[in-house]
Design an enzyme around this catalytic site. Structure first.
Site, PDB file in Angstrom:
ATOM      1  CD  GLU A  18      -2.475   1.828   0.417  1.00 58.60           C
ATOM      2  OE1 GLU A  18      -2.505   3.050   0.218  1.00 58.60           O
ATOM      3  OE2 GLU A  18      -3.125   1.002  -0.261  1.00 58.60           O
ATOM      4  NE  ARG A 168     -16.334  10.727  -6.962  1.00 60.37           N
ATOM      5  CZ  ARG A 168     -15.656  10.415  -5.879  1.00 60.37           C
ATOM      6  NH1 ARG A 168     -16.228   9.703  -4.919  1.00 60.37           N
ATOM      7  NH2 ARG A 168     -14.424  10.829  -5.710  1.00 60.37           N
ATOM      8  CG  ASP A 284     -11.161   1.025 -12.081  1.00 57.91           C
ATOM      9  OD1 ASP A 284     -11.951   0.441 -12.839  1.00 57.91           O
ATOM     10  OD2 ASP A 284     -11.521   1.858 -11.234  1.00 57.91           O
TER      11      ASP A 284
END
Length: 407
Positions: A18, A168, A284
């Site tokens: 990460e 959004r 993605d």
């Protein structure tokens, strides 16, 4: 995180790299389509998602200028519930489940620079090298590993602007109470779609009806980079949708200051391959989806379960490249097709006022009786293709065909 969960459940040693110093998910609402929920439910997450989510019953289709109800598209319950949920809540559920396995390790602050596809090894900005039997690149829409894989084949990764961007927004439902027009938007577990020239709006309640989630697609007039989380402004939103349904304008007036996110919508050419040696892309990173049929996250979860199946049927490291090719063969035609469906939906939703728009709106009148829905997300036949798919079952079928061919 879903591929870590799926592979962790299967007993593999998983190391998650990460880039950030903490796992932090941003975002507003997200749809958990039946084909996605089906897999998460098998992994034991169904009850947690049900508690945190809203199950949609239908989608109301409205004209942009007047708010006239053009039609109601029922959710096809044949394949299960269509849930909507606050994205960070879904992310928390999946992360907690994945990291509960002792064989799943998280390495924070681990920015990946490049990968040796055949060793395979991952090279970090810290100077550390991480070796493994297989490397999976799940680094999202702006994937650096996609660029590396394409360059190895002489290709170039290009993000082509669609001409659209999305706002959004989440509006507290407490601010909508007391107004009959706004309460009608949250009184039932239904989504609302407003459609107009070059624009459309999708809204639905999330968080146990605590928030009303809005995605507002509009022409992209700002030269910004491809991003999920650039800052927008309330003023921009009001300007883009000035003159729309008075109910929508009333709703947009409630937007909290500083709580607008902008998302530049780009397309990427379908890749020739997602795989090289013992390396594969997923989600993605290899098939970025436009939001018009709400399948981006669902397809990443389908990738995850497929990878878990194929990697659980190898007996040595030498078999990993072949397993990854089976994964690609099982997945790529489906994701390529869904990417095309999203493009078709965009066109149908953004028609200028005129004959084509009138023909589209006439079809909306009959969809509740099973007629064709130009909004492909709500079309019963398209839902059958999207939601009826069992990625785990398909993955096993491909593995069985491969094993039978090797006997």
């Amino acid at each position: 995180m879903t591929v870590a969960l799926a592979c962790g459940r299967a007993g593999h040693e998983v190391v998650l790299l990460e880039e950030g110093s903490e796992i932090k998910e941003v975002g507003a609402g997200i749809q958990v389509a039946p084909n996605m929920f089906r897999l998460l439910d098998r992994w034991g997450l169904g009850s947690q998602i049900r508690k945190a989510a809203v199950s949609l019953s239908s989608i109301r289709l409205r004209r942009w200028q007047s708010g006239e109800l053009l039609g109601i598209a029922p959710i096809n319950q044949q394949f299960g519930d269509q849930y909507v949920i606050h994205r960070p809540e879904l992310h928390r559920i999946i992360c907690t489940a994945a990291l509960s396995f002792p064989n799943v390790t998280l390495m924070r602050s681990s920015r990946v620079l490049r990968v040796d596809f055949f060793a395979p090894s991952v090279f970090l900005s810290s100077g550390q090298t991480v070796q493994a039997d297989v490397v999976l690149g799940a680094d999202g829409i702006r994937s650096c590993l996609r660029k590396q894989l394409l360059l190895c084949g002489g290709g170039i990764d290009r993000a082509r602007p669609t001409g659209d961007a999305a706002f959004r927004i989440m509006i507290p439902c407490s601010q909508m109470h007391g107004d009959p027009d706004l309460e009608a938007l949250i009184s039932e577990p239904a989504a609302t779609r407003w459609m107009g020239p070059e624009r459309h709006v999708m809204g639905y309640p999330i968080g146990g009806h605590k928030y009303f989630n809005l995605v507002l697609i509009h022409p992209d007039g700002i030269d910004t980079e491809e991003s999920w989380s650039a800052e927008g402004s309330k003023e921009e939103v009001l300007l883009q949708f000035k003159g729309w349904d008075p109910v929508l304008e009333k709703l947009l007036a409630l937007i909290p200051d500083g709580r607008v996110k902008r998302w530049k919508l780009c397309t990427h050419d379908c890749m020739d391959t997602w795989v090289s040696g013992s390396f594969a892309l997923l989600g993605d990173a290899c098939h970025p989806m436009l939001p018009y049929v709400a399948q981006g996250a669902a397809q990443a979860v389908e990738d995850a379960v497929t990878l878990a199946v194929v990697l659980s049927n190898v007996s040595s490291r030498d078999e990993v490249p072949r397993a990854l090719l089976i994964y690609e063969t099982a997945r790529k035609p489906r994701t390529d097709s869904i990417q095309c469906t999203a493009e078709q939906t965009r066109h149908a939703l953004h028609l200028p006022d005129g004959e084509a728009q009138k023909d589209r709106d006439e079809k909306f009148k009959y969809i509740f009786q099973g007629g064709e829905n130009p909004d492909r997300w709500g079309d019963l036949k398209v839902q059958s293709v999207l939601w009826g798919w069992d990625a785990e079952k398909i993955a096993w079928e491909y593995m069985e065909m491969y094993m039978a061919g090797n006997e």
